[in-house]
Design a protein around this motif. Structure first.
Motif, PDB file in Angstrom:
ATOM      1  N   TRP A 204       1.097  -1.081  -0.087  1.00  9.43           N
ATOM      2  CA  TRP A 204       0.098  -0.050  -0.212  1.00  9.43           C
ATOM      3  C   TRP A 204       0.977   1.438  -0.113  1.00  9.43           C
ATOM      4  O   TRP A 204       1.835   1.559   0.864  1.00  9.43           O
ATOM      5  CB  TRP A 204      -0.814   0.014   1.361  1.00  9.43           C
ATOM      6  N   ASN A 205       0.732   2.314  -0.940  1.00  5.26           N
ATOM      7  CA  ASN A 205       1.188   3.479  -0.880  1.00  5.26           C
ATOM      8  C   ASN A 205       2.810   3.412  -1.250  1.00  5.26           C
ATOM      9  O   ASN A 205       3.436   4.321  -0.981  1.00  5.26           O
ATOM     10  CB  ASN A 205       0.852   4.368   0.422  1.00  5.26           C
ATOM     11  N   CYS A 207       4.788   3.876  -3.726  1.00  2.00           N
ATOM     12  CA  CYS A 207       4.942   4.330  -5.107  1.00  2.00           C
ATOM     13  C   CYS A 207       6.243   4.086  -5.927  1.00  2.00           C
ATOM     14  O   CYS A 207       6.288   3.833  -6.926  1.00  2.00           O
ATOM     15  CB  CYS A 207       4.901   5.987  -5.075  1.00  2.00           C
ATOM     16  N   GLU A 235      -3.661   7.840   3.875  1.00  2.00           N
ATOM     17  CA  GLU A 235      -2.733   7.985   2.587  1.00  2.00           C
ATOM     18  C   GLU A 235      -3.355   7.777   1.275  1.00  2.00           C
ATOM     19  O   GLU A 235      -2.609   8.226   0.126  1.00  2.00           O
ATOM     20  CB  GLU A 235      -1.583   6.817   3.013  1.00  2.00           C
ATOM     21  N   GLY A 236      -4.595   7.423   1.202  1.00  2.00           N
ATOM     22  CA  GLY A 236      -5.149   7.199  -0.087  1.00  2.00           C
ATOM     23  C   GLY A 236      -5.399   8.743  -0.825  1.00  2.00           C
ATOM     24  O   GLY A 236      -5.545   8.838  -1.874  1.00  2.00           O
ATOM     25  N   SER A 238      -3.450  10.891  -1.422  1.00  2.00           N
ATOM     26  CA  SER A 238      -2.440  11.149  -2.609  1.00  2.00           C
ATOM     27  C   SER A 238      -2.440   9.689  -3.612  1.00  2.00           C
ATOM     28  O   SER A 238      -1.946  10.005  -4.485  1.00  2.00           O
ATOM     29  CB  SER A 238      -1.236  11.532  -1.992  1.00  2.00           C
ATOM     30  N   PHE A 239      -2.481   8.667  -2.850  1.00  2.00           N
ATOM     31  CA  PHE A 239      -1.982   7.461  -3.322  1.00  2.00           C
ATOM     32  C   PHE A 239      -2.832   6.988  -4.571  1.00  2.00           C
ATOM     33  O   PHE A 239      -2.592   6.617  -5.376  1.00  2.00           O
ATOM     34  CB  PHE A 239      -2.013   6.141  -2.428  1.00  2.00           C
ATOM     35  N   TYR A 240      -4.292   7.111  -4.264  1.00  2.00           N
ATOM     36  CA  TYR A 240      -5.377   6.882  -5.533  1.00  2.00           C
ATOM     37  C   TYR A 240      -5.057   7.637  -6.821  1.00  2.00           C
ATOM     38  O   TYR A 240      -5.148   7.502  -7.834  1.00  2.00           O
ATOM     39  CB  TYR A 240      -6.690   6.910  -4.825  1.00  2.00           C
TER      40      TYR A 240
END
Length: 430
Positions: A204-205, A207, A235-236, A238-240
């Protein structure tokens, strides 16, 4: 006091000799635990439901009402397992039960579609941003498999990148999740090496890892499947966005696993909450208040290719589940259920964290209060998890590592829960 202990290979049973009645009595929970273990591998058809901490934990639940459940020995628990998530309105929720009963009088499954199939699909298309087309199955895992098959056909590619747990039949990658919280280092047992090589696990996250995978295999990647990390869900934000831009750049199908987040984080899950729309998504838990139903949905240009990439199931349009789903969705809208879940979840999480701090327990509940996760600090005693959950069960609170609230939890229930859990925590020091 027990008269004697009998050790079975799978269970230690305490035997009480009721002399005046002339027979041996075994507690019902112990009997069911043994019967389950003898005939059913793992002791349950659902791995996470098998009792780990007998005799404190119930081996079976025989009844539920609202936010409470009762085991085979008549013990009452304020419940935060909720069927591992699907029971979002509460057990025996009147409107849902009535809808099921009405439909039962007219039939369960037919040789042609039932009007409910269209009605529920229309409701979903109105509230889920990516749902230009909608189709039904029974479980989240199989619905994600359908999305993966479609993505492969749509792109003409084979590779899949998966983040989080996406159901047992999609747990194919080395380093992927075979169960929530359980990682397989090598090729998962029962999976051919050639098939596993097409699936890549990513955190997850992470990048940097995603960029590396796309740099190495970008023209081969059919889909990126994302299940949110409950502990770090914020954190979603920015991550999405990052995932959306990356998949668009490489022509990859972006699939959201909304099995847990749908109808909890927001009505349409993380795609509504974070305002980043995927190409496809799967919803299941929370969709029909416990009835078996999942939906996979997405852009018309992808979903319409089901005429070639065939996915078909006899029970996809089963009417009792659709009737339950229709009323559940209507209740979500009319009663603003999601807002209630946030309020009760926040009361529960903040209260429980206060208890952990007050009693210097090396624990914390993290994440969004609608689907938080109980965590243990690195310096926590190794047996703290077991002792805490055992004590919670002894004090009448049924917990899961992801403790869900449902619409039937009221402030009084949360207050009572926190009172019981404080007594449970105090007993750990005894």
């Amino acid at each position: 006091m027990p008269d004697r202990i009998i050790d079975f290979p799978l269970l230690r049973i305490t035997i009480f000799n009721i002399k005046k009645e002339g027979y041996l009595k075994v507690k019902n929970n112990e009997q069911w635990f043994q019967r389950l273990r003898v005939r059913i591998p793992w002791g349950s058809s659902t791995c996470s439901k098998a009792a780990k901490w007998m005799p404190d934990e119930p081996s079976v639940i025989v009844r539920g009402k609202g936010c409470r459940v009762w085991d085979a020995d008549g013990r009452e628990f304020i419940d935060f397992r909720n069927g591992l998530g699907p029971v979002t309105l509460g057990y025996q929720f009147p409107a849902v039960n009535e809808a099921i009963e009405r439909q039962l009088k007219n039939g369960i499954v037919f040789g042609h579609p039932h009007p409910l199939e269209a009605e529920v699909a229309e409701i979903l298309a109105e509230c889920i941003p990516c749902a230009e087309r909608v189709r039904f199955l029974k479980t989240g895992g199989e619905a994600l498999s359908a999305c993966i098959k479609l993505a492969r056909y749509h792109t003409g590619r084979d590779f899949i990148i998966q983040i989080g747990y996406n159901g047992w039949l999609n747990s194919l990658a080395s380093g992927g999740r075979s169960l929530p919280g359980m990682t397989v280092v090598e090729v998962p047992p029962g999976v051919p090496t050639a098939l596993s090589a097409l699936h890549h696990a990513c955190g997850w996250n992470d990048c940097a890892r995603l960029e590396t995978l796309f740099s190495e295999h970008g023209d081969k990647i059919a889909a990126l499947v994302i299940a949110a990390n409950y502990e770090r869900m914020e954190e979603g934000s920015s991550f999405y966005t990052f995932a959306h831009e990356l998949t668009k750049k490489h022509g990859t199908v972006l699939i959201y696993d909304e099995i847990v987040t749908g109808f909890r984080v927001a009505l349409a899950g993380v795609q509504e909450y974070f305002k980043v729309t995927p190409d496809m998504a799967v919803f299941a838990k929370g969709f029909a208040n416990g009835m078996p139903l999942s939906v996979y949905c997405g852009k018309a240009e992808i979903m319409d290719k089901l005429d070639k990439a065939i996915v078909s199931s006899t029970y996809g349009g089963e009417t009792l589940s659709l009737a339950a789903a229709k009323v559940t969705l209507e209740t979500y809208k009319e009663k603003n259920v999601v807002a209630h879940l946030w309020r009760m979840g926040e009361q529960f999480c903040s209260g429980l964290n206060s208890l952990f701090q007050k009693h210097s327990l090396a624990m914390e509940i993290k994440g969004f209060p609608v689907c938080p996760i109980i965590t243990f600090e690195p310096n926590a005693p190794k047996d703290l998890c077991e002792r805490f959950f055992r004590s919670a069960y002894r004090h009448g609170v049924s917990l899961y590592n992801v403790p869900y609230v449902n619409f039937s939890h009221q402030e009084s229930d949360i207050c009572e829960t926190l009172e019981r859990l404080e007594e449970a925590i105090k007993s750990l020091k005894g």
